[in-house]
Design a protein around this motif. Structure first.
Motif, PDB file in Angstrom:
ATOM      1  N   GLN A 141       0.732  -1.331  -0.061  1.00  0.00           N
ATOM      2  CA  GLN A 141      -0.104  -0.075   0.080  1.00  0.00           C
ATOM      3  C   GLN A 141       0.777   1.242   0.028  1.00  0.00           C
ATOM      4  N   ILE A 142       2.378   1.158   0.088  1.00  0.00           N
ATOM      5  CA  ILE A 142       2.931   2.209   0.267  1.00  0.00           C
ATOM      6  C   ILE A 142       2.995   3.339  -1.093  1.00  0.00           C
ATOM      7  N   GLY A 143       2.919   2.809  -2.135  1.00  0.00           N
ATOM      8  CA  GLY A 143       3.021   3.469  -3.234  1.00  0.00           C
ATOM      9  C   GLY A 143       1.407   4.348  -3.277  1.00  0.00           C
ATOM     10  N   SER A 144       0.456   3.910  -2.800  1.00  0.00           N
ATOM     11  CA  SER A 144      -0.870   4.757  -2.708  1.00  0.00           C
ATOM     12  C   SER A 144      -0.884   5.582  -1.664  1.00  0.00           C
ATOM     13  N   SER A 145      -0.013   5.534  -0.801  1.00  0.00           N
ATOM     14  CA  SER A 145       0.043   6.327   0.477  1.00  0.00           C
ATOM     15  C   SER A 145       0.948   7.529   0.392  1.00  0.00           C
ATOM     16  N   ILE A 146       1.446   7.822  -0.485  1.00  0.00           N
ATOM     17  CA  ILE A 146       2.447   9.083  -0.675  1.00  0.00           C
ATOM     18  C   ILE A 146       1.693  10.208  -0.323  1.00  0.00           C
TER      19      ILE A 146
END
Length: 102
Positions: free
Chosen positions: A50-55
């Motif tokens: 989920q890290i990429g969509s949590s920027i």
């Protein structure tokens, strides 16, 4: 020779402590189940997938320290965040490593 390695690790440790003291957010990229077994107090759990969509959640921080179980996933998270344009990201390695500087 051993003192060279100690100095290398010590300087990294000082950097982590300084970053934490200056308000860096600590992002644990392990699964929710892993996070629930133990984590750095005050850290947030954003699983690696989920890290990429949590920027957008992380842009307001001057610095982000990623951590996980061993440092592998946190290294991947660092690369992902940097590829999305986030500056000031440090791979803290294992959560236990980061925890000793909290």
């Amino acid at each position: 020779m051993l003192s060279i390695f100690k100095n290398l690790f010590k300087s990294n440790s000082v950097d982590l402590a300084q970053l934490i003291n200056n308000g860096a957010i600590i992002v644990d990229v392990r699964s929710k189940a892993e996070f629930n077994t133990g984590h750095v107090k005050g850290s947030v759990n954003i699983p690696l997938e989920q890290i990429g969509s949590s920027i957008d959640k992380l842009k307001s921080y001057n610095h982000v320290i990623t951590c996980c179980r061993s440092g592998n996933r946190s290294a991947m998270a660092k690369r992902t965040l940097e590829s999305k344009g986030l500056k000031g990201v440090t791979n803290g390695g294992s959560w236990q490593n980061v925890n000793q500087y909290k």
